[in-house]
Design an enzyme around this catalytic site. Structure first.
Site, PDB file in Angstrom:
ATOM      1  CG  ASP A 288     -28.389  17.802  11.544  1.00  0.00           C
ATOM      2  OD1 ASP A 288     -29.524  18.194  11.217  1.00  0.00           O
ATOM      3  OD2 ASP A 288     -27.383  18.531  11.477  1.00  0.00           O
TER       4      ASP A 288
ATOM      5  CG  ASP B 223     -24.050   2.364   5.426  1.00  0.00           C
ATOM      6  OD1 ASP B 223     -24.431   2.008   6.562  1.00  0.00           O
ATOM      7  OD2 ASP B 223     -23.131   1.796   4.822  1.00  0.00           O
TER       8      ASP B 223
ATOM      9  CE  LYS C 160     -20.258   3.392   7.810  1.00  0.00           C
ATOM     10  NZ  LYS C 160     -20.924   2.615   6.739  1.00  0.00           N
TER      11      LYS C 160
ATOM     12  CE1 TYR D 162     -22.879  17.767  13.169  1.00  0.00           C
ATOM     13  CE2 TYR D 162     -24.958  18.484  14.090  1.00  0.00           C
ATOM     14  CZ  TYR D 162     -24.236  17.943  13.056  1.00  0.00           C
ATOM     15  OH  TYR D 162     -24.870  17.592  11.899  1.00  0.00           O
TER      16      TYR D 162
ATOM     17  CG  ASP E  22     -33.389  17.975   7.930  1.00  0.00           C
ATOM     18  OD1 ASP E  22     -34.086  18.131   8.954  1.00  0.00           O
ATOM     19  OD2 ASP E  22     -32.681  18.871   7.457  1.00  0.00           O
TER      20      ASP E  22
END
Ligand code: NAD
Length: 364
Positions: free
Chosen positions: A247, A223, A191, A140, A251
């Site tokens: 992020d 994943d 990852k 980001y 959620d």
């Protein structure tokens, strides 16, 4: 004496903040909590008052505060303003200005509300996860970034995922410390099978683990983590991960608890200064009706007591009062079961205060 800055913001913000203030006054008067309260504008109300979502007066107070308690910002009234004047810009600005690099999002399923979860009760009963997300680095913020026209004349968008060892170390320490106060299990999510930045992330977290021999560290690919959160979420205690993965996963985890009106969050830096806020927005559709759910706001205050004021027992007292009030049926319209009475924001705040008063009286 610690300074707490209160930012009621927009929409339902002032209504739910009023309940947090009640609790703070009760703690000042009956539990000897030594705090000075101050107030400022952030978001749409600040734009209306001064033309900016994070005005200088708010910035000065926020920088001087030991902790900031924020309700929520935004609403249709300000949706069409230029980006610099949007309420959400004020939110990003205060987080960046205070250098808050660690975002803590608990996802806890209360027995009384187990039917609200997106998963079956048997999969989530007793669920209690804490997600620690790196908030000021990663893709980001990484440079270079942009949209450019390539040699073939086609537009290309690109971003950079970059983490230094020191950035990983400091977020890992926050997560290990949090795990120490809980079930002492930490899962680091990356990852590393395809990303070099994740390879460095994993090596660095593993090195920090040497300072925390009492915490069991595991690693998981993102994943798989997304799948495991739905398949068997109770395997997790504390999760630590980067900005982008955090992020998305936070959620996903929030849906396991069933109601957005119950989820608090904390954004912290090294010295314990933090910004505490509910995960939900300003709910303009119900603003002004006195029906908003104040529990996420009150649980955010509990996180403030724990992380910025080191008042663990008062944090626990407040969290317990919230649980008791929900069990006794004090529910707002968003979490009420069929046929049950919905209570107003104020009535719920009063119920929590009564619980706290009773608990304080018992402990004397
Ligand atoms: P929202 O979270 O405000 O509302 C989504 C739904 O959940 C609505 O139906 C609302 O009534 C309900 N809801 C949310 N909080 C509730 C509570 N405490 N009690 C009862 N019901 C509650 O999300 P949205 O509608 O997408 O956004 C509304 C505004 O809030 C927008 O301007 C958005 O930009 C802003 N927003 C602010 C924040 C923040 O301040 N951190 C976060 C998200 C959205």
């Amino acid at each position: 004496m610690k300074n707490i800055l209160l930012l009621p913001g927009d929409g339902i913000g002032p209504e739910i903040m009023a309940e947090a203030e009640k609790v703070l006054h009760l703690l000042q008067e009956q539990a000897g909590l030594a705090v000075a309260l101050d107030y400022a504008d952030l978001g749409g109300c600040a734009v209306d008052a001064s033309g900016e979502p994070y005005p200088e007066a708010t910035r000065a107070k926020a920088r001087a505060a030991d902790a900031v308690l924020l309700a929520c910002v935004g609403g249709p009234k300000w949706d069409n303003l230029p980006r610099a004047q949007r309420p959400e810009t004020g939110l990003l600005a205060i987080r960046a200005d205070l250098g808050l690099f660690a975002n803590l999002r608990p996802a806890h399923v209360m027995d009384a509300l187990i039917d609200r979860s997106a998963l079956k009760a048997e999969r989530v009963r007793g669920l209690d996860i804490l997600i620690v997300r790196e908030l000021t680095g990663g893709i980001y913020f990484g440079q270079p970034r942009g949209i450019e026209t390539n040699a073939a004349g086609e537009r290309e968008g690109y971003n950079t995922l970059r983490y230094s060892e020191s950035e990983v170390r400091r977020i890992a320490r926050v997560a290990f410390e949090a795990a120490r106060g809980r079930q002492k299990r930490l899962c680091s999510i990356d990852k590393m099978n395809v990303l070099e930045s994740s390879q460095l992330w994993r090596e660095t977290v593993a090195a920090v683990a040497a300072d925390y021999p009492d915490v069991a560290l595991t690693h998981m690919l993102v994943d798989n983590a997304a799948m495991q959160l739905v398949r068997d979420p109770r395997q997790f205690d504390v999760i630590v991960t980067g900005n982008l993965f955090g992020d998305i996963l936070s959620d996903e985890a929030s849906m396991l608890t069933g109601s957005i009106g119950l989820l608090p969050s904390a954004s912290l830096r090294d010295d314990g200064v933090g910004l505490f806020e509910p995960v939900h927005g300003s709910a303009p559709d119900i603003a002004g009706q006195g029906s908003a759910n104040p529990y996420a706001m009150l649980l955010s205050l509990a996180m403030l007591l724990r992380h910025s004021l080191q008042e663990e027992s008062l944090a626990w007292l407040l969290e317990n009062a919230v649980k008791e009030s929900i069990s006794q049926g004090y529910r707002s319209a968003d979490i009420v079961a069929d046929g049950q009475q919905a209570y107003s924001t104020t009535a719920i705040g009063d119920a929590v205060c009564r619980e706290m008063e009773a608990a304080l009286a018992r402990s004397v």
